[in-house]
Design a protein around this motif. Structure first.
Motif, PDB file in Angstrom:
ATOM      1  N   ASN A 213       0.820  -1.223   0.000  1.00 60.23           N
ATOM      2  CA  ASN A 213       0.000   0.000   0.000  1.00 60.23           C
ATOM      3  C   ASN A 213       0.849   1.265   0.000  1.00 60.23           C
ATOM      4  O   ASN A 213       0.493   2.268   0.621  1.00 60.23           O
ATOM      5  N   SER A 214       1.948   1.251  -0.708  1.00 62.90           N
ATOM      6  CA  SER A 214       2.858   2.401  -0.729  1.00 62.90           C
ATOM      7  C   SER A 214       2.265   3.556  -1.535  1.00 62.90           C
ATOM      8  O   SER A 214       1.296   3.398  -2.277  1.00 62.90           O
ATOM      9  N   ILE A 215       2.892   4.695  -1.394  1.00 61.23           N
ATOM     10  CA  ILE A 215       2.454   5.883  -2.119  1.00 61.23           C
ATOM     11  C   ILE A 215       2.624   5.680  -3.619  1.00 61.23           C
ATOM     12  O   ILE A 215       1.777   6.093  -4.415  1.00 61.23           O
ATOM     13  N   VAL A 216       3.709   5.016  -4.012  1.00 63.73           N
ATOM     14  CA  VAL A 216       3.949   4.749  -5.427  1.00 63.73           C
ATOM     15  C   VAL A 216       2.844   3.851  -5.987  1.00 63.73           C
ATOM     16  O   VAL A 216       2.342   4.078  -7.103  1.00 63.73           O
ATOM     17  N   SER A 217       2.433   2.844  -5.230  1.00 64.14           N
ATOM     18  CA  SER A 217       1.364   1.958  -5.701  1.00 64.14           C
ATOM     19  C   SER A 217       0.037   2.703  -5.786  1.00 64.14           C
ATOM     20  O   SER A 217      -0.754   2.468  -6.699  1.00 64.14           O
ATOM     21  N   LYS A 218      -0.219   3.636  -4.871  1.00 65.30           N
ATOM     22  CA  LYS A 218      -1.446   4.430  -4.920  1.00 65.30           C
ATOM     23  C   LYS A 218      -1.451   5.324  -6.157  1.00 65.30           C
ATOM     24  O   LYS A 218      -2.493   5.510  -6.791  1.00 65.30           O
ATOM     25  N   ARG A 219      -0.307   5.872  -6.519  1.00 67.17           N
ATOM     26  CA  ARG A 219      -0.217   6.694  -7.734  1.00 67.17           C
ATOM     27  C   ARG A 219      -0.461   5.852  -8.984  1.00 67.17           C
ATOM     28  O   ARG A 219      -1.126   6.285  -9.921  1.00 67.17           O
ATOM     29  N   GLU A 220       0.106   4.658  -8.999  1.00 66.49           N
ATOM     30  CA  GLU A 220      -0.097   3.768 -10.143  1.00 66.49           C
ATOM     31  C   GLU A 220      -1.571   3.384 -10.271  1.00 66.49           C
ATOM     32  O   GLU A 220      -2.130   3.369 -11.376  1.00 66.49           O
ATOM     33  N   VAL A 221      -2.203   3.110  -9.139  1.00 67.64           N
ATOM     34  CA  VAL A 221      -3.636   2.779  -9.131  1.00 67.64           C
ATOM     35  C   VAL A 221      -4.451   3.990  -9.580  1.00 67.64           C
ATOM     36  O   VAL A 221      -5.411   3.853 -10.350  1.00 67.64           O
ATOM     37  N   LYS A 222      -4.081   5.174  -9.129  1.00 69.41           N
ATOM     38  CA  LYS A 222      -4.789   6.397  -9.536  1.00 69.41           C
ATOM     39  C   LYS A 222      -4.715   6.582 -11.043  1.00 69.41           C
ATOM     40  O   LYS A 222      -5.725   6.892 -11.686  1.00 69.41           O
ATOM     41  N   ASP A 223      -3.543   6.383 -11.640  1.00 71.34           N
ATOM     42  CA  ASP A 223      -3.407   6.514 -13.095  1.00 71.34           C
ATOM     43  C   ASP A 223      -4.290   5.496 -13.818  1.00 71.34           C
ATOM     44  O   ASP A 223      -4.952   5.828 -14.811  1.00 71.34           O
ATOM     45  N   LEU A 224      -4.295   4.275 -13.332  1.00 73.39           N
ATOM     46  CA  LEU A 224      -5.118   3.219 -13.932  1.00 73.39           C
ATOM     47  C   LEU A 224      -6.601   3.568 -13.851  1.00 73.39           C
ATOM     48  O   LEU A 224      -7.346   3.454 -14.827  1.00 73.39           O
ATOM     49  N   LEU A 225      -7.033   4.019 -12.677  1.00 69.27           N
ATOM     50  CA  LEU A 225      -8.445   4.366 -12.483  1.00 69.27           C
ATOM     51  C   LEU A 225      -8.836   5.622 -13.258  1.00 69.27           C
ATOM     52  O   LEU A 225      -9.944   5.701 -13.803  1.00 69.27           O
ATOM     53  N   ASP A 226      -7.956   6.616 -13.304  1.00 74.06           N
ATOM     54  CA  ASP A 226      -8.275   7.834 -14.060  1.00 74.06           C
ATOM     55  C   ASP A 226      -8.484   7.523 -15.533  1.00 74.06           C
ATOM     56  O   ASP A 226      -9.393   8.063 -16.166  1.00 74.06           O
ATOM     57  N   ASP A 227      -7.638   6.657 -16.085  1.00 77.87           N
ATOM     58  CA  ASP A 227      -7.814   6.244 -17.482  1.00 77.87           C
ATOM     59  C   ASP A 227      -9.149   5.526 -17.669  1.00 77.87           C
ATOM     60  O   ASP A 227      -9.871   5.769 -18.639  1.00 77.87           O
ATOM     61  N   PHE A 228      -9.480   4.637 -16.741  1.00 80.18           N
ATOM     62  CA  PHE A 228     -10.728   3.887 -16.830  1.00 80.18           C
ATOM     63  C   PHE A 228     -11.934   4.823 -16.757  1.00 80.18           C
ATOM     64  O   PHE A 228     -12.845   4.750 -17.589  1.00 80.18           O
ATOM     65  N   PHE A 229     -11.952   5.709 -15.764  1.00 78.03           N
ATOM     66  CA  PHE A 229     -13.105   6.591 -15.584  1.00 78.03           C
ATOM     67  C   PHE A 229     -13.227   7.606 -16.712  1.00 78.03           C
ATOM     68  O   PHE A 229     -14.330   8.049 -17.033  1.00 78.03           O
ATOM     69  N   SER A 230     -12.112   8.001 -17.302  1.00 77.81           N
ATOM     70  CA  SER A 230     -12.207   8.934 -18.429  1.00 77.81           C
ATOM     71  C   SER A 230     -12.907   8.279 -19.618  1.00 77.81           C
ATOM     72  O   SER A 230     -13.556   8.952 -20.412  1.00 77.81           O
ATOM     73  N   ILE A 231     -12.792   6.970 -19.728  1.00 75.93           N
ATOM     74  CA  ILE A 231     -13.469   6.256 -20.816  1.00 75.93           C
ATOM     75  C   ILE A 231     -14.955   6.056 -20.498  1.00 75.93           C
ATOM     76  O   ILE A 231     -15.819   6.307 -21.326  1.00 75.93           O
ATOM     77  N   TYR A 232     -15.273   5.619 -19.287  1.00 81.16           N
ATOM     78  CA  TYR A 232     -16.638   5.201 -18.972  1.00 81.16           C
ATOM     79  C   TYR A 232     -17.531   6.283 -18.375  1.00 81.16           C
ATOM     80  O   TYR A 232     -18.750   6.155 -18.417  1.00 81.16           O
ATOM     81  N   LEU A 233     -16.956   7.325 -17.815  1.00 84.39           N
ATOM     82  CA  LEU A 233     -17.800   8.353 -17.200  1.00 84.39           C
ATOM     83  C   LEU A 233     -17.642   9.723 -17.837  1.00 84.39           C
ATOM     84  O   LEU A 233     -18.199  10.688 -17.344  1.00 84.39           O
ATOM     85  N   ASP A 234     -16.907   9.832 -18.912  1.00 84.54           N
ATOM     86  CA  ASP A 234     -16.686  11.128 -19.541  1.00 84.54           C
ATOM     87  C   ASP A 234     -17.679  11.323 -20.673  1.00 84.54           C
ATOM     88  O   ASP A 234     -17.403  11.014 -21.817  1.00 84.54           O
TER      89      ASP A 234
END
Length: 154
Positions: free
Chosen positions: A83-104
């Motif tokens: 649960n490191s900060i680096v892993s949270k950033r990687e997860v954020k990038d993954l989720l931001d890409d996903f949500f930009s496709i499905y909720l934009d």
């Protein structure tokens, strides 16, 4: 003046018939006016709820022939890096890409917050708004392993 008691010509019957037709006409007009009153549809009110559930279903499903769902990938990234900060950033990038496709979309300006509540104590992994100040918030929840994820749509 006409004697209405000894009316042999049907004048009272004619007035009675016209009065009943007038009352019936007024009832029909009132009913027609009531049927034009707009009542908000329950399906419109539940649209965000359905969208939230659908998005969480897509996140937790293996779509497009992938070996792992997005939820599995997020959990793997977080758990393998403690649960490191680096892993949270990687997860954020993954989720931001996903949500930009499905909720934009421009029709429904969806704001969201994706939160992990079990291991990260409510850390927001991805969001585009503040759900604390929203009027109406819909929540979809999925669990994977020791992680519990919530998607807030508002």
């Amino acid at each position: 003046m006409i004697n209405l008691i000894k009316d042999n010509m049907g004048f009272v019957s004619l007035i009675d018939a016209l009065l009943s037709i007038f009352i019936l006409f007024m009832v029909l007009i009132a009913f027609n006016m009531m049927s034009d009153i707009e009542i908000s549809s329950l399906s419109k009110e539940n649209d965000d709820f359905k969208t939230g559930q659908d998005i969480m279903e897509i996140i937790s499903s293996k779509v497009d022939g992938r070996d792992y769902s997005i939820l599995e990938r997020i959990t793997y990234i977080l758990s393998s890096n403690n649960n490191s900060i680096v892993s949270k950033r990687e997860v954020k990038d993954l989720l931001d890409d996903f949500f930009s496709i499905y909720l934009d979309d421009n029709e429904n300006n969806h704001h969201y917050a994706f939160v992990e509540t079990n291991q990260l104590n409510g850390d927001v992994l991805s969001s585009n708004g503040d759900y604390n100040s929203a009027d109406r918030v819909n929540v979809a929840i999925r669990n994977y392993g020791n992680y519990s994820y919530k998607l807030y749509l508002f």
